[in-house]
Write a protein that holds these residues in place. Sequence first.
Motif, mmCIF file in Angstrom:
data_model
loop_
_atom_site.group_PDB
_atom_site.id
_atom_site.type_symbol
_atom_site.label_atom_id
_atom_site.label_comp_id
_atom_site.label_asym_id
_atom_site.label_seq_id
_atom_site.Cartn_x
_atom_site.Cartn_y
_atom_site.Cartn_z
ATOM 1 N N GLY A 9 0.818 -1.213 0.000
ATOM 2 C CA GLY A 9 0.000 0.000 0.000
ATOM 3 C C GLY A 9 0.851 1.263 0.000
ATOM 4 O O GLY A 9 2.082 1.230 0.085
ATOM 5 N N ALA A 10 0.183 2.400 -0.084
ATOM 6 C CA ALA A 10 0.858 3.697 -0.158
ATOM 7 C C ALA A 10 1.484 4.063 1.179
ATOM 8 O O ALA A 10 0.975 3.720 2.243
ATOM 9 C CB ALA A 10 -0.134 4.775 -0.579
ATOM 10 N N VAL A 11 2.585 4.778 1.106
ATOM 11 C CA VAL A 11 3.243 5.283 2.310
ATOM 12 C C VAL A 11 2.500 6.522 2.769
ATOM 13 O O VAL A 11 2.330 7.478 2.014
ATOM 14 C CB VAL A 11 4.718 5.616 2.023
ATOM 15 N N LYS A 12 2.054 6.521 4.023
ATOM 16 C CA LYS A 12 1.291 7.662 4.539
ATOM 17 C C LYS A 12 1.854 8.204 5.847
ATOM 18 O O LYS A 12 1.462 9.273 6.288
ATOM 19 C CB LYS A 12 -0.170 7.259 4.758
ATOM 20 N N ASP A 13 2.743 7.481 6.475
ATOM 21 C CA ASP A 13 3.173 7.825 7.822
ATOM 22 C C ASP A 13 4.016 9.095 7.853
ATOM 23 O O ASP A 13 4.962 9.245 7.081
ATOM 24 C CB ASP A 13 3.974 6.659 8.421
ATOM 25 N N HIS A 14 3.684 9.995 8.772
ATOM 26 C CA HIS A 14 4.412 11.265 8.890
ATOM 27 C C HIS A 14 5.844 11.072 9.382
ATOM 28 O O HIS A 14 6.667 11.977 9.274
ATOM 29 C CB HIS A 14 3.666 12.207 9.840
ATOM 30 N N TYR A 15 6.163 9.895 9.911
ATOM 31 C CA TYR A 15 7.519 9.641 10.387
ATOM 32 C C TYR A 15 8.542 9.746 9.261
ATOM 33 O O TYR A 15 9.727 9.945 9.502
ATOM 34 C CB TYR A 15 7.622 8.261 11.026
ATOM 35 N N LYS A 58 17.929 3.330 -5.086
ATOM 36 C CA LYS A 58 17.327 4.663 -5.093
ATOM 37 C C LYS A 58 15.837 4.629 -5.414
ATOM 38 O O LYS A 58 15.055 5.432 -4.900
ATOM 39 C CB LYS A 58 18.054 5.561 -6.096
ATOM 40 N N ASP A 59 15.428 3.700 -6.258
ATOM 41 C CA ASP A 59 14.019 3.629 -6.647
ATOM 42 C C ASP A 59 13.103 3.347 -5.455
ATOM 43 O O ASP A 59 11.904 3.653 -5.509
ATOM 44 C CB ASP A 59 13.818 2.553 -7.708
ATOM 45 N N ALA A 60 13.647 2.769 -4.393
ATOM 46 C CA ALA A 60 12.841 2.469 -3.210
ATOM 47 C C ALA A 60 12.356 3.746 -2.527
ATOM 48 O O ALA A 60 11.411 3.705 -1.721
ATOM 49 C CB ALA A 60 13.648 1.628 -2.215
ATOM 50 N N CYS A 61 12.978 4.879 -2.850
ATOM 51 C CA CYS A 61 12.571 6.173 -2.261
ATOM 52 C C CYS A 61 11.362 6.770 -2.977
ATOM 53 O O CYS A 61 10.726 7.692 -2.446
ATOM 54 C CB CYS A 61 13.731 7.160 -2.308
ATOM 55 N N GLN A 62 11.049 6.285 -4.165
ATOM 56 C CA GLN A 62 9.978 6.861 -4.982
ATOM 57 C C GLN A 62 8.638 6.966 -4.256
ATOM 58 O O GLN A 62 7.976 8.014 -4.311
ATOM 59 C CB GLN A 62 9.823 6.041 -6.261
ATOM 60 N N PRO A 63 8.162 5.915 -3.549
ATOM 61 C CA PRO A 63 6.837 5.999 -2.917
ATOM 62 C C PRO A 63 6.723 7.073 -1.832
ATOM 63 O O PRO A 63 5.607 7.419 -1.434
ATOM 64 C CB PRO A 63 6.654 4.597 -2.307
ATOM 65 N N TYR A 64 7.861 7.585 -1.382
ATOM 66 C CA TYR A 64 7.845 8.544 -0.275
ATOM 67 C C TYR A 64 7.726 9.993 -0.755
ATOM 68 O O TYR A 64 7.477 10.898 0.051
ATOM 69 C CB TYR A 64 9.113 8.384 0.578
ATOM 70 N N LEU A 65 7.893 10.217 -2.048
ATOM 71 C CA LEU A 65 7.863 11.589 -2.568
ATOM 72 C C LEU A 65 6.579 12.343 -2.205
ATOM 73 O O LEU A 65 6.642 13.518 -1.818
ATOM 74 C CB LEU A 65 8.066 11.585 -4.087
ATOM 75 N N PRO A 66 5.391 11.706 -2.295
ATOM 76 C CA PRO A 66 4.156 12.466 -2.018
ATOM 77 C C PRO A 66 4.001 12.934 -0.573
ATOM 78 O O PRO A 66 3.218 13.849 -0.314
ATOM 79 C CB PRO A 66 3.039 11.472 -2.384
#
Length: 248
Positions: free
Chosen positions: A136-142, A170-178
């Motif tokens: 699922g999408a990354v949503k945590d403010h941490y 580096k691609d593992a960082c992509q979901p955190y951009l939003p």
Amino acid sequence: MHEHPDIDILQMPLEGVAAYWLALKKLVGTKRNFKALHDEAQHTSEPFVRHLLEICFGSMGESRIRILAAAREETVLSEVERRYDLMRIALLDIAQSENPRKTMAKMAARFPRCPLTEQRALTLAHELIKLIPERGAVKDHYFDVSHRQQDDKLMVTLLFYVLLARQQGKDACQPYLPIISSHYFVDGLALVIDGMDAPFVRKWLREHKNVLLRDVQDKMRMSTELCLGIRDRLDYDDVFRIARSWMR
């Protein structure tokens, strides 16, 4: 007035900062009682704006207010520049899959006394790795990165991204951009993920940091003049003319 948790003099456009002060001018009109602005100072989350509201509507003279505003401006710029430098260090190390211990050492060098030890910082960063959602999408403010974070929290979060890139690419960082608040960090991270070469990213980060610092300095100086204009009970049109002097 209600609290303004979204007021951010660094990331708001200059026109948005001007609109904030003009709204305050409309609120007080030509009243001699500035109680509404004292209340606003208690509720605003923006430190430079709060500082102006606290010093402008008391008994201090204009010259002293200007000295105190300039002192706070210098402090804010220094703090923001240091946090941008921490982000820059992390981004370049993400690009090169650097050892997080080296990243920590480079970040620690930015302080007369580092706010946390290497062991503590890396332990907390590894704890963040454990919080990565399985699906699922990354949503945590941490996982957020912001120039408004305390230095120790910011360093831990930046180390998390260095660890993540080293372990998973580096691609593992992509979901955190939003979920990242800092435009500077998210734009830099996007360049890194896209595979831009390190010299280009280094130059971009340096030049963009300078542009952002000049921009926030303009907004702080404009804010000082607008606040003084409200204090002096200038007409709304005159306060607007002050703001327009900074418009591009």
